[in-house]
Design a protein around this motif. Structure first.
Motif, PDB file in Angstrom:
ATOM      1  N   GLN A 171       0.793  -1.146  -0.200  1.00 26.28           N
ATOM      2  CA  GLN A 171       0.110  -0.170  -0.009  1.00 26.28           C
ATOM      3  C   GLN A 171       0.926   1.292  -0.078  1.00 26.28           C
ATOM      4  N   TRP A 172       2.100   1.271   0.614  1.00 25.36           N
ATOM      5  CA  TRP A 172       2.970   2.337   0.870  1.00 25.36           C
ATOM      6  C   TRP A 172       3.361   2.802  -0.662  1.00 25.36           C
ATOM      7  N   LYS A 173       3.807   1.657  -1.230  1.00 27.82           N
ATOM      8  CA  LYS A 173       4.298   1.954  -2.690  1.00 27.82           C
ATOM      9  C   LYS A 173       3.076   2.347  -3.632  1.00 27.82           C
ATOM     10  N   LEU A 174       2.000   1.939  -3.410  1.00 27.75           N
ATOM     11  CA  LEU A 174       0.981   2.534  -4.271  1.00 27.75           C
ATOM     12  C   LEU A 174       0.502   4.055  -3.817  1.00 27.75           C
ATOM     13  N   ASP A 175       0.691   4.408  -2.777  1.00 25.28           N
ATOM     14  CA  ASP A 175       0.565   5.748  -2.219  1.00 25.28           C
ATOM     15  C   ASP A 175       1.714   6.687  -2.821  1.00 25.28           C
ATOM     16  N   ILE A 176       2.870   6.211  -2.627  1.00 27.93           N
ATOM     17  CA  ILE A 176       3.967   6.796  -3.081  1.00 27.93           C
ATOM     18  C   ILE A 176       3.824   7.442  -4.651  1.00 27.93           C
ATOM     19  N   GLU A 177       3.225   6.293  -5.805  1.00 26.05           N
ATOM     20  CA  GLU A 177       3.257   6.473  -6.887  1.00 26.05           C
ATOM     21  C   GLU A 177       2.014   7.525  -7.058  1.00 26.05           C
ATOM     22  N   THR A 178       0.805   7.415  -6.411  1.00 24.33           N
ATOM     23  CA  THR A 178      -0.422   8.246  -6.209  1.00 24.33           C
ATOM     24  C   THR A 178       0.198   9.860  -6.031  1.00 24.33           C
ATOM     25  N   VAL A 179       1.104   9.988  -4.902  1.00 22.47           N
ATOM     26  CA  VAL A 179       1.611  11.302  -4.561  1.00 22.47           C
ATOM     27  C   VAL A 179       2.373  11.863  -5.788  1.00 22.47           C
ATOM     28  N   ILE A 180       3.165  10.934  -6.270  1.00 14.54           N
ATOM     29  CA  ILE A 180       4.074  11.638  -7.295  1.00 14.54           C
ATOM     30  C   ILE A 180       3.165  11.822  -8.695  1.00 14.54           C
ATOM     31  N   GLN A 181       2.407  10.876  -9.053  1.00 12.80           N
ATOM     32  CA  GLN A 181       1.668  11.216 -10.011  1.00 12.80           C
ATOM     33  C   GLN A 181       0.640  12.363  -9.786  1.00 12.80           C
ATOM     34  N   ASN A 182       0.343  12.606  -8.789  1.00 16.16           N
ATOM     35  CA  ASN A 182      -0.481  14.095  -8.545  1.00 16.16           C
ATOM     36  C   ASN A 182       0.365  15.294  -8.565  1.00 16.16           C
ATOM     37  N   ALA A 183       1.632  15.175  -8.443  1.00 14.66           N
ATOM     38  CA  ALA A 183       2.482  16.293  -8.315  1.00 14.66           C
ATOM     39  C   ALA A 183       2.392  17.245  -9.654  1.00 14.66           C
ATOM     40  N   PRO A 184       2.701  18.483  -9.520  1.00 17.01           N
ATOM     41  CA  PRO A 184       2.510  19.300 -10.718  1.00 17.01           C
ATOM     42  C   PRO A 184       3.877  18.809 -11.551  1.00 17.01           C
ATOM     43  N   ARG A 185       3.249  18.729 -12.824  1.00 15.18           N
ATOM     44  CA  ARG A 185       4.278  18.412 -13.795  1.00 15.18           C
ATOM     45  C   ARG A 185       5.043  19.457 -14.419  1.00 15.18           C
ATOM     46  N   THR A 186       6.340  19.473 -14.533  1.00 14.21           N
ATOM     47  CA  THR A 186       7.307  20.624 -15.067  1.00 14.21           C
ATOM     48  C   THR A 186       8.108  19.895 -16.009  1.00 14.21           C
ATOM     49  N   ALA A 187       8.933  20.694 -16.949  1.00 15.19           N
ATOM     50  CA  ALA A 187       9.849  20.066 -17.647  1.00 15.19           C
ATOM     51  C   ALA A 187      10.958  19.475 -16.663  1.00 15.19           C
ATOM     52  N   MET A 188      11.036  19.616 -15.615  1.00 18.15           N
ATOM     53  CA  MET A 188      12.013  19.017 -14.844  1.00 18.15           C
ATOM     54  C   MET A 188      11.598  17.928 -13.984  1.00 18.15           C
ATOM     55  N   GLY A 189      10.437  17.421 -14.202  1.00 17.06           N
ATOM     56  CA  GLY A 189       9.861  16.098 -13.744  1.00 17.06           C
ATOM     57  C   GLY A 189       8.895  16.451 -12.711  1.00 17.06           C
ATOM     58  N   PRO A 190       8.611  15.655 -11.546  1.00 16.81           N
ATOM     59  CA  PRO A 190       9.501  14.855 -11.124  1.00 16.81           C
ATOM     60  C   PRO A 190       9.812  13.454 -11.828  1.00 16.81           C
ATOM     61  N   ARG A 191      10.986  12.727 -11.577  1.00 14.57           N
ATOM     62  CA  ARG A 191      10.912  11.350 -12.315  1.00 14.57           C
ATOM     63  C   ARG A 191      11.081  10.275 -11.296  1.00 14.57           C
ATOM     64  N   PHE A 192      10.415   9.134 -11.227  1.00 13.03           N
ATOM     65  CA  PHE A 192      10.144   8.090 -10.315  1.00 13.03           C
ATOM     66  C   PHE A 192      10.371   6.820 -10.879  1.00 13.03           C
ATOM     67  N   MET A 193      11.204   5.971 -10.236  1.00 16.92           N
ATOM     68  CA  MET A 193      11.375   4.527 -10.671  1.00 16.92           C
ATOM     69  C   MET A 193      11.075   3.835  -9.209  1.00 16.92           C
ATOM     70  N   ASP A 194      10.545   2.528  -9.514  1.00 16.90           N
ATOM     71  CA  ASP A 194      10.409   1.325  -8.470  1.00 16.90           C
ATOM     72  C   ASP A 194      11.660   0.300  -8.616  1.00 16.90           C
ATOM     73  N   PHE A 195      12.503   0.329  -7.792  1.00 16.54           N
ATOM     74  CA  PHE A 195      13.517  -0.741  -8.020  1.00 16.54           C
ATOM     75  C   PHE A 195      13.288  -2.065  -7.034  1.00 16.54           C
ATOM     76  N   SER A 196      12.106  -1.738  -6.257  1.00 16.79           N
ATOM     77  CA  SER A 196      11.874  -3.009  -5.168  1.00 16.79           C
ATOM     78  C   SER A 196      11.759  -4.472  -5.723  1.00 16.79           C
ATOM     79  N   GLY A 197      11.442  -4.459  -6.959  1.00 12.50           N
ATOM     80  CA  GLY A 197      11.138  -5.830  -7.606  1.00 12.50           C
ATOM     81  C   GLY A 197      12.310  -6.451  -8.318  1.00 12.50           C
ATOM     82  N   TRP A 198      13.503  -5.880  -8.057  1.00 12.02           N
ATOM     83  CA  TRP A 198      14.848  -6.254  -8.774  1.00 12.02           C
ATOM     84  C   TRP A 198      14.952  -7.564  -8.160  1.00 12.02           C
ATOM     85  N   TYR A 199      15.096  -7.849  -6.956  1.00 13.99           N
ATOM     86  CA  TYR A 199      15.366  -8.998  -6.241  1.00 13.99           C
ATOM     87  C   TYR A 199      14.137  -9.509  -5.190  1.00 13.99           C
TER      88      TYR A 199
END
Length: 355
Positions: A287-315
């Motif tokens: 749920q925390w990961k979903l909440d993080i994604e929601t917060v970032i998706q709802n953030a104001p979009r500018t030419a500078m980002g924000p950029r987000f990547m989830d690496f928790s699934g690598w291992y």
């Protein structure tokens, strides 16, 4: 005329005052020479006696002081995963930027905000990397961490002197360095916050590897993490929501000040997720990961980002681990314990953002 008793008492007070003054002056002088927090730099005396760099392991005091004396155009911020997982070599491919590693062990979300917000508003940086961790959002704030206002022209000499030589923490850490004199010649971190792989760090790292690769130590670490996650207070909605709000505020400040935020969720060892499950916190993590994604998706979009990547699934599964590394932490396996990854993973994270 003073009686003999009064004269003796007066002499005693004078001797005591002289001793205290001598002790105070000596501690200030020794702190000035050693510079445990690496903040006095060229102002300190006898620079040949101690090498340059941060000589203390007190991250909460030394790291917030770095921006007072170090000019850098980007910073990477997070907990001990960031501190240990990203080296100076990780950023050598970007010769146009000077990067600082502001990783602080057991960093909480409040501290991340306290450290990042002034940097965003300072106009000193154009990029900030933030490694997000599940534990950040459930922990209460530990001892207060002082942060400093910085700018492109800041050079707060008074704050440097007060923190570097005239504070109780400076004297405490100076004593720590004196007890381990090799630490004076082999600092822990450089002036950009990156770990220095010198004699002192190699000694600690070898001890760490011996500690974490033994079967008994691995089991003790597993139990400690299980206890820690079981007691993590993510269920308290008000604190958790407050931490998400702080992340929202950071995203807004970055957009308003044209600072690019590169946010990512750290990768973890497969057993980390097993421990979360046994502690009854795996669903909270998801749920925390979903909440993080929601917060970032709802953030104001500018030419500078924000950029987000989830690496928790690598291992996330042991099958994803390299052969020979599924049941131990011995080098060159990607993890040194259940949570900390090695610099090879840090470099891989940066390459993913560069694609």
């Amino acid at each position: 005329m003073f009686s003999s008793e009064e004269q003796a008492a007066k002499n005693y007070l004078w001797v005591l005052a002289v001793i205290l003054l001598f002790t105070f002056s000596s501690m200030v002088l020794i702190s000035w020479v050693i510079d445990p927090f690496g903040v006095l730099r060229k102002d300190r005396g006898f620079p040949e006696l101690c090498a340059e760099g941060i000589k203390t392991t007190d991250d909460r005091t030394s790291i917030p002081l770095l921006p007072l004396k170090t000019q850098f155009s980007e910073a990477i911020i997070g907990n001990s995963r960031i501190k240990r997982g990203f080296t100076r070599e990780s950023f050598e491919g970007n010769a146009l930027k000077k990067t600082a590693n502001l990783g602080i062990s057991s960093l909480t979300m409040e501290e991340l905000y306290q450290l990042s917000a002034p940097l965003i508003q300072s106009k000193q940086l154009d990029t900030i990397w933030i490694g997000l961790d599940f534990g950040m959002f459930g922990k209460r704030n530990p001892d207060a961490m002082k942060v400093y206002e910085t700018s492109q022209t800041s050079y707060d000499r008074l704050s440097s002197y007060l923190s570097g030589a005239l504070s109780f923490k400076a004297w405490r850490e100076t004593t720590f360095v004196i007890r381990r004199f090799h630490n004076c010649r082999s600092p822990v971190r450089d002036y950009q916050g990156f770990i220095i792989s010198g004699k002192y760090w190699h000694k600690r790292n070898n001890a760490w590897n011996e500690k974490t690769t033994g079967s008994d130590s691995v089991e003790l670490t597993r139990r400690r993490l299980l206890k820690e996650f079981s007691e993590t207070d993510n269920e308290q909605a008000s604190r958790y929501q407050y931490h998400l709000t702080l992340l929202e505020e950071l995203l807004k400040k970055a957009g308003n000040n044209s600072v690019q935020l590169n946010l990512f969720i750290n990768p973890s060892h497969p057993d980390y997720f097993d421990i979360l499950d046994k502690a009854g916190k795996l669903n909270n993590y998801r749920q925390w990961k979903l909440d993080i994604e929601t917060v970032i998706q709802n953030a104001p979009r500018t030419a500078m980002g924000p950029r987000f990547m989830d690496f928790s699934g690598w291992y996330v599964h042991k099958d994803f681990m390299p052969l020979g590394c599924r049941d131990n932490f011995a080098p060159p396996c990607p993890f040194s314990d259940f949570t900390h990854y090695r610099p090879q993973i840090g470099m891989q994270i940066l390459r993913e953002f560069q694609k």
